[in-house]
Design an enzyme around this catalytic site. Structure first.
Site, mmCIF file in Angstrom:
data_model
loop_
_atom_site.group_PDB
_atom_site.id
_atom_site.type_symbol
_atom_site.label_atom_id
_atom_site.label_comp_id
_atom_site.label_asym_id
_atom_site.label_seq_id
_atom_site.Cartn_x
_atom_site.Cartn_y
_atom_site.Cartn_z
ATOM 1 N NE ARG A 32 -3.817 0.192 1.919
ATOM 2 C CZ ARG A 32 -4.440 -0.599 2.753
ATOM 3 N NH1 ARG A 32 -4.183 -0.348 4.039
ATOM 4 N NH2 ARG A 32 -5.119 -1.345 2.295
ATOM 5 C CE1 TYR A 33 0.175 3.940 4.278
ATOM 6 C CE2 TYR A 33 0.485 1.813 5.358
ATOM 7 C CZ TYR A 33 -0.215 3.051 5.166
ATOM 8 O OH TYR A 33 -1.358 3.232 5.891
ATOM 9 C CB CYS B 122 -4.090 -15.901 16.270
ATOM 10 S SG CYS B 122 -3.958 -14.540 15.030
ATOM 11 C CG ASP C 70 -10.995 -2.229 10.697
ATOM 12 O OD1 ASP C 70 -10.013 -1.718 10.247
ATOM 13 O OD2 ASP C 70 -11.838 -2.737 10.095
ATOM 14 N NE ARG D 230 5.219 2.169 6.199
ATOM 15 C CZ ARG D 230 4.987 3.293 5.540
ATOM 16 N NH1 ARG D 230 5.587 3.779 4.344
ATOM 17 N NH2 ARG D 230 3.853 4.233 6.029
ATOM 18 N NE ARG E 102 -4.259 -8.112 8.463
ATOM 19 C CZ ARG E 102 -3.021 -7.894 8.734
ATOM 20 N NH1 ARG E 102 -2.402 -9.114 9.532
ATOM 21 N NH2 ARG E 102 -2.387 -6.790 8.842
ATOM 22 C CG ASP F 190 -5.796 1.249 8.509
ATOM 23 O OD1 ASP F 190 -5.766 1.857 7.308
ATOM 24 O OD2 ASP F 190 -5.151 0.004 8.660
ATOM 25 C CE LYS G 186 -1.360 0.975 10.221
ATOM 26 N NZ LYS G 186 -0.652 0.394 8.923
ATOM 27 C CB CYS H 160 -8.229 -10.117 19.518
ATOM 28 S SG CYS H 160 -6.336 -10.609 19.986
ATOM 29 C CB CYS I 249 -9.481 -10.246 15.130
ATOM 30 S SG CYS I 249 -8.061 -10.314 13.682
HETATM 31 C C1 LIG Z 1 0.034 -0.611 8.845
HETATM 32 C C2 LIG Z 1 0.523 -1.035 7.682
HETATM 33 C C3 LIG Z 1 1.785 -0.974 7.248
HETATM 34 C C4 LIG Z 1 2.848 -0.275 8.240
HETATM 35 O O1 LIG Z 1 2.637 1.073 8.512
HETATM 36 P P1 LIG Z 1 3.405 2.061 9.480
HETATM 37 O O2 LIG Z 1 2.746 3.369 9.651
HETATM 38 O O3 LIG Z 1 5.043 2.118 8.802
HETATM 39 O O4 LIG Z 1 3.625 1.301 10.841
HETATM 40 C C5 LIG Z 1 2.418 -1.340 6.377
HETATM 41 N N1 LIG Z 1 1.285 -1.896 5.235
HETATM 42 C C6 LIG Z 1 0.082 -2.000 5.602
HETATM 43 C C7 LIG Z 1 -0.990 -2.453 4.622
HETATM 44 C C8 LIG Z 1 -0.499 -1.429 6.702
HETATM 45 O O5 LIG Z 1 -1.741 -1.722 6.916
HETATM 46 S S1 SF4 Z 2 -5.819 -9.123 16.648
HETATM 47 FE FE1 SF4 Z 2 -6.281 -10.644 15.211
HETATM 48 S S2 SF4 Z 2 -4.401 -11.163 13.991
HETATM 49 FE FE2 SF4 Z 2 -3.875 -9.912 15.969
HETATM 50 S S3 SF4 Z 2 -3.543 -11.747 17.563
HETATM 51 FE FE3 SF4 Z 2 -5.592 -10.892 17.775
HETATM 52 S S4 SF4 Z 2 -6.692 -12.480 16.569
HETATM 53 FE FE4 SF4 Z 2 -4.635 -12.445 15.740
#
Ligand SMILES: *Cc1c(COP(=O)(O)O)cnc(C)c1O
Ligand code: SF4
Length: 434
Positions: free
Chosen positions: A113-114, A126, A294, A117, A135, A331, A338, A130, A133
């Protein structure tokens, strides 16, 4: 907090077993009958819990369960670990992949995305699932690591993409794979010259602190610089064990940060968050982000107002050590990434002065200095010529630097009209302002 030996379910467990992370994973609580041996649950509560695992399975490490208050259904540890029927309630705003990780994904399990990175998912497992979560669309689906071939394809993408200097290993929880598998992944990434840092995002220091072993730290240190972010949400999670886990990592030269999620009924309070952030600095874990919860499906009961996050930062900045103050971020849904938000400190300005306020509400001025203040490159600096900084000069930064006049959204009717006008004037040069 109870001693695990005082909980009848684990009275015969030896300290050696208890502190063995494999034992903890093998003995996770995944059914209500076992859970009812750790906390007091009415029949109705037991029924609710077993009916509430539709979107995300339940798995709780014995260690994390031992932190629960057996008599308080509102215990912040319980709320993060035990399913609730609120999760079945889905609102119209909620989505499956809220932040479009799959849309920005050139390979399955990799999100780019960025500019510099990428996020690389190693597993959907996991140690604990959580309840908040975001995801939840992927975690716990198979409760297994992804195949080496799949991960390899992601690493190949990194190799072929020179602007990637930061690879973030995530999941699931990437520390749920074996040391050997993790080392194989990191070793392969480290062979890529343009990758400067490797980051690990893991909740194990909080929910499975025994995962942080001397062997793991010894392995990771070979591949420095390694950074790690974890996920504490409440001061009750800072225990002798989680403190030891974080300290081992930091002593191994791995900077540890914390990504907290704002959760209604768990930590949506300036006092709780301030205590958490201060205690985190005590264990040498740097508060990094606080996330707005989220809009993933079934999380409405955890979501706070946006104002709550700003109120919390207001209570931290200036009131406590600067490095105990995380950045509050949203986000943004549909892949905005973010976006930091917070209190406003700039009140007003003229061409002579800035008017600022501090955390006490005092109002101060800072004079604009007369004369030419535009910064110029140091005469001998050659960095722009040698350092590839192309993507950092995109976006608003490009407008600020004067490279672009403006940024206009695509797909608007105005844009379509402009295109038409431009086409029609093709034979009349001189009309084009650009
Ligand atoms: C959060 C995230 C990152 C890392 O973001 P930082 O602001 O550098 O911590 C990189 N890729 C994705 C898709 C993310 O959601
Ligand atoms: S927030 Fe989601 S991905 Fe992170 S440790 Fe908890 S269950 Fe796993």
């Amino acid at each position: 907090m109870r001693r695990y030996k005082d909980i009848p379910l684990w009275k015969d467990v030896s300290p050696k077993q208890w502190t063995d992370w494999h034992w903890q994973v093998r003995n996770r609580i995944t059914d209500v009958e076992t859970l009812a041996q750790v906390v007091n649950l009415s029949d109705a509560e037991q029924k609710e819990i077993s009916n509430s695992m539709k979107y995300l399975r339940m798995a709780i490490t014995p260690y994390y369960a031992s932190l629960m208050d057996p008599n308080d259904p509102d215990c912040p540890i319980r709320k993060q670990a035990i399913p609730s029927s609120n999760e079945l309630h889905v609102t119209k705003d909620e989505m499956t992949d809220t932040v479009y990780e799959t849309v920005d994904s050139p390979h399955e399990g990799l999100t780019h995305r960025y500019p510099d990175r990428v996020l690389l998912l190693l597993t959907d497992q996991c140690s604990m699932y959580c309840r908040h979560c975001c995801r939840r669309r992927i975690v716990g689906q198979t409760d297994h690591a992804r195949s080496w071939e799949e991960i390899k394809a992601g690493i190949d993408y990194v190799r072929d993409t020179p602007q990637v200097r930061d690879v973030l290993l995530s999941g699931g929880d990437p520390l749920l794979v074996s040391d050997q598998f993790l080392e194989k992944v990191i070793r392969e990434i480290r062979k890529i010259k343009h990758v400067q840092i490797v980051r690990i995002g893991t909740r194990t220091p909080v929910v499975l602190p025994y995962r942080i072993t001397p062997q793991l730290v010894k392995m990771l240190r070979k591949y420095h610089p390694i950074w790690l972010n974890t996920h504490f949400n409440h001061p009750n999670e800072i225990t002798t064990e989680s403190k030891r886990a974080v300290e081992m990592l930091v002593d191994g030269g791995i900077p540890v940060g914390n990504q907290q999620v704002l959760l209604k009924g768990v930590n949506d309070c300036p006092t709780i968050t301030k205590k958490l952030c201060q205690d985190l600095t005590w264990i040498r874990c740097r508060p990094y982000y606080i996330y707005q919860c989220d809009i993933a499906k079934g999380l409405e009961h955890f979501r706070t107002s946006l104002g709550k996050g700003i109120e919390i930062i207001e209570a931290l900045r200036g009131h406590t050590s600067g490095f105990a103050v995380p950045q509050f971020v949203i986000d943004a849904p549909t892949g905005g990434g973010k976006i930091p938000v917070g209190p406003n400190y700039l009140i007003s300005m003229s061409d002579k002065r800035w008017i600022l306020r501090n955390y006490e509400g005092g109002v101060f001025q800072f004079p604009e200095v007369a004369g030419d203040r535009e910064s110029k490159c140091p005469p001998s600096c050659k960095m722009c010529k040698t350092y590839d900084n192309i993507e950092s000069n995109e976006g608003v930064a490009a407008v600020l630097s004067g490279k672009k006049m403006c940024l206009l959204p695509e797909g608007t009717m105005r844009e379509a009209r402009r295109k038409e006008i431009k086409k029609e004037r093709k034979h009349a040069p001189g009309c084009d302002p650009f």
